[in-house]
Design an enzyme around this catalytic site. Sequence first.
Site, PDB file in Angstrom:
ATOM      1  N   LYS A 134      -3.709 -10.043  -6.926  1.00 25.85           N
ATOM      2  CA  LYS A 134      -5.048 -10.402  -6.434  1.00 25.85           C
ATOM      3  C   LYS A 134      -6.119  -9.401  -6.912  1.00 25.85           C
ATOM      4  O   LYS A 134      -5.815  -8.244  -7.185  1.00 25.85           O
ATOM      5  CB  LYS A 134      -5.052 -10.521  -4.907  1.00 25.85           C
ATOM      6  CG  LYS A 134      -5.106  -9.214  -4.172  1.00 25.85           C
ATOM      7  CD  LYS A 134      -5.605  -9.420  -2.741  1.00 25.85           C
ATOM      8  CE  LYS A 134      -5.859  -8.044  -2.124  1.00 25.85           C
ATOM      9  NZ  LYS A 134      -6.888  -8.002  -1.139  1.00 25.85           N
TER      10      LYS A 134
ATOM     11  N   LYS B 130       0.836  -1.215   0.000  1.00 29.90           N
ATOM     12  CA  LYS B 130       0.000   0.000   0.000  1.00 29.90           C
ATOM     13  C   LYS B 130       0.863   1.254   0.000  1.00 29.90           C
ATOM     14  O   LYS B 130       0.475   2.274  -0.562  1.00 29.90           O
ATOM     15  CB  LYS B 130      -0.969  -0.006   1.180  1.00 29.90           C
ATOM     16  CG  LYS B 130      -2.005  -1.115   1.057  1.00 29.90           C
ATOM     17  CD  LYS B 130      -3.446  -0.673   1.201  1.00 29.90           C
ATOM     18  CE  LYS B 130      -4.372  -1.689   0.552  1.00 29.90           C
ATOM     19  NZ  LYS B 130      -5.660  -1.867   1.121  1.00 29.90           N
TER      20      LYS B 130
ATOM     21  N   LYS C 185     -10.931  -4.464  -4.798  1.00 30.71           N
ATOM     22  CA  LYS C 185     -12.031  -3.551  -5.098  1.00 30.71           C
ATOM     23  C   LYS C 185     -11.545  -2.145  -5.431  1.00 30.71           C
ATOM     24  O   LYS C 185     -12.250  -1.382  -6.061  1.00 30.71           O
ATOM     25  CB  LYS C 185     -13.068  -3.536  -3.969  1.00 30.71           C
ATOM     26  CG  LYS C 185     -12.550  -3.173  -2.598  1.00 30.71           C
ATOM     27  CD  LYS C 185     -13.715  -3.106  -1.608  1.00 30.71           C
ATOM     28  CE  LYS C 185     -13.577  -4.027  -0.428  1.00 30.71           C
ATOM     29  NZ  LYS C 185     -12.414  -3.808   0.430  1.00 30.71           N
TER      30      LYS C 185
HETATM   31  N1  AQP Z   1      -8.736 -11.386  -4.253  1.00 31.60           N
HETATM   32  C1  AQP Z   1      -9.172 -11.915  -3.119  1.00 31.60           C
HETATM   33  N2  AQP Z   1      -9.333 -13.252  -3.010  1.00 31.60           N
HETATM   34  C2  AQP Z   1      -9.803 -13.797  -1.851  1.00 31.60           C
HETATM   35  N3  AQP Z   1     -10.108 -13.067  -0.756  1.00 31.60           N
HETATM   36  C3  AQP Z   1      -9.958 -11.732  -0.824  1.00 31.60           C
HETATM   37  N4  AQP Z   1     -10.167 -10.736   0.064  1.00 31.60           N
HETATM   38  C4  AQP Z   1      -9.856  -9.561  -0.501  1.00 31.60           C
HETATM   39  N5  AQP Z   1      -9.431  -9.751  -1.752  1.00 31.60           N
HETATM   40  C5  AQP Z   1      -9.481 -11.090  -1.993  1.00 31.60           C
HETATM   41  C6  AQP Z   1     -10.720 -10.932   1.397  1.00 31.60           C
HETATM   42  O1  AQP Z   1     -11.846 -10.088   1.511  1.00 31.60           O
HETATM   43  C7  AQP Z   1     -11.959  -9.590   2.853  1.00 31.60           C
HETATM   44  C8  AQP Z   1     -12.166  -8.112   2.847  1.00 31.60           C
HETATM   45  O2  AQP Z   1     -11.000  -7.444   2.649  1.00 31.60           O
HETATM   46  P1  AQP Z   1     -10.851  -5.911   3.039  1.00 31.60           P
HETATM   47  O3  AQP Z   1     -12.009  -5.137   2.559  1.00 31.60           O
HETATM   48  O4  AQP Z   1     -10.552  -5.772   4.472  1.00 31.60           O
HETATM   49  O5  AQP Z   1      -9.568  -5.439   2.294  1.00 31.60           O
HETATM   50  P2  AQP Z   1      -8.607  -6.137   1.330  1.00 31.60           P
HETATM   51  O6  AQP Z   1      -8.181  -7.474   1.793  1.00 31.60           O
HETATM   52  O7  AQP Z   1      -7.512  -5.145   1.093  1.00 31.60           O
HETATM   53  O8  AQP Z   1      -9.551  -6.297   0.065  1.00 31.60           O
HETATM   54  P3  AQP Z   1      -9.484  -5.532  -1.292  1.00 31.60           P
HETATM   55  O9  AQP Z   1     -10.693  -5.900  -2.091  1.00 31.60           O
HETATM   56  O10 AQP Z   1      -8.168  -5.755  -1.935  1.00 31.60           O
HETATM   57  O11 AQP Z   1      -9.640  -4.027  -0.859  1.00 31.60           O
HETATM   58  P4  AQP Z   1      -8.713  -2.795  -1.184  1.00 31.60           P
HETATM   59  O12 AQP Z   1      -8.700  -2.727  -2.690  1.00 31.60           O
HETATM   60  O13 AQP Z   1      -9.373  -1.626  -0.551  1.00 31.60           O
HETATM   61  O14 AQP Z   1      -7.374  -3.080  -0.603  1.00 31.60           O
HETATM   62  C9  AQP Z   1     -10.708 -10.060   3.589  1.00 31.60           C
HETATM   63  O15 AQP Z   1     -11.036 -11.199   4.357  1.00 31.60           O
HETATM   64  C10 AQP Z   1      -9.774 -10.439   2.477  1.00 31.60           C
HETATM   65  O16 AQP Z   1      -8.876 -11.446   2.866  1.00 31.60           O
END
Ligand code: AQP
Length: 335
Positions: free
Chosen positions: A197, A115, A200
Amino acid sequence: MMSDKKILYSGMQPTGQLTLGNYLGALKNWLLLQEEYNCLFSVVDLHSLTVRQKPADLRKNARNLLMQYIAAGIDPEENIVYYQSHVSGHAELAWILNCYTHLGELNRMTQFKEKSAKHESNINAGLFTYPVLMAADILLFNTDLVPVGHDQKQHLELARDIASRFNNANGDVFTVPDPYIAKVAARVMSLQEPTKKMSKSDENPNAYILLLDEPNVIRNKIKRAVTDSDAEIRFDRGNKAGISNLIEIYSCFTGMTMDEVQSHFEGKGYGDFKKEVGDVVAEGLRPLQERYKELQKNKDYIDQIIKKNGETANYLAQKTLRKVKKKVGLPELVR
Ligand code: AQP
């Protein structure tokens, strides 16, 4: 809520709309576990402040996220579905736990490194101490189990270390939580860069599928997914990341094993394969999308869920905080 069942805690950030990664990696597991555990499902809005948000978007995303939990099948009467920022105990406990976390530990966190690289002009202290707030989220409720995607495993290990360190210093206060990581789809990959990965907050909307994407949008995104040039539908993450990702997604929606998916598509081309994947995903998300539309019409119901669950979460959080404060020597407010 307070039956004898064990406690499960999980949350997601309202940093955008939920993707297929969030759904298959986390939310789908919540659905499987919600009856067996006393569950808290949080909209972790405090966490999302580590990256600049537009206030109006954050408010909208947070509410949409909570509604998507419910639309996916989380029962808000049986589980505590709430906003993290409605429970000040999260931030209070995070401060105390900061004092039980070493800089070296935080320096090793890969999410911080990723990040920081992505948000070079805003490497704030919150981004660095994010895992401590996450530890506080979990420990505040004496959580036994935390279902997360693979990307959050390192943070959870740190939460366990912090809990043990605190307990060693002050006597047993916290339950040391266990991770729950699904074997399939723990890591759904970007459709455009399948070695990364699915996220969002990706700038390219073709990289992710949103749970609320229209069926034709879902089909088109899958049609455009990056694959490879050897035309063989075979699961091999190392050499065929794009195809393997689609096989895994297909398997999640159909319940077929990877082998079954491979045999099902034997002799078929990528075009046919992608079309079928698009169809099962669009069809599989339809019930969630329909329930979401219903919930959108019911503002009062959602408001009442937010209020009631926020109060319950506060009550439980205060119980732990009182104990923690006493243990570390902070005086009680005499009323
Ligand atoms: N690509 C993924 N595959 C499987 N699990 C995933 N998670 C996120 N991306 C994947 C799981 O979703 C939950 C929510 O995550 P979060 O909102 O706390 O943040 P994150 O992990 O950083 O998810 P994003 O979508 O990648 O958000 P941004 O883009 O804001 O950083 C967690 O349980 C995560 O493991």
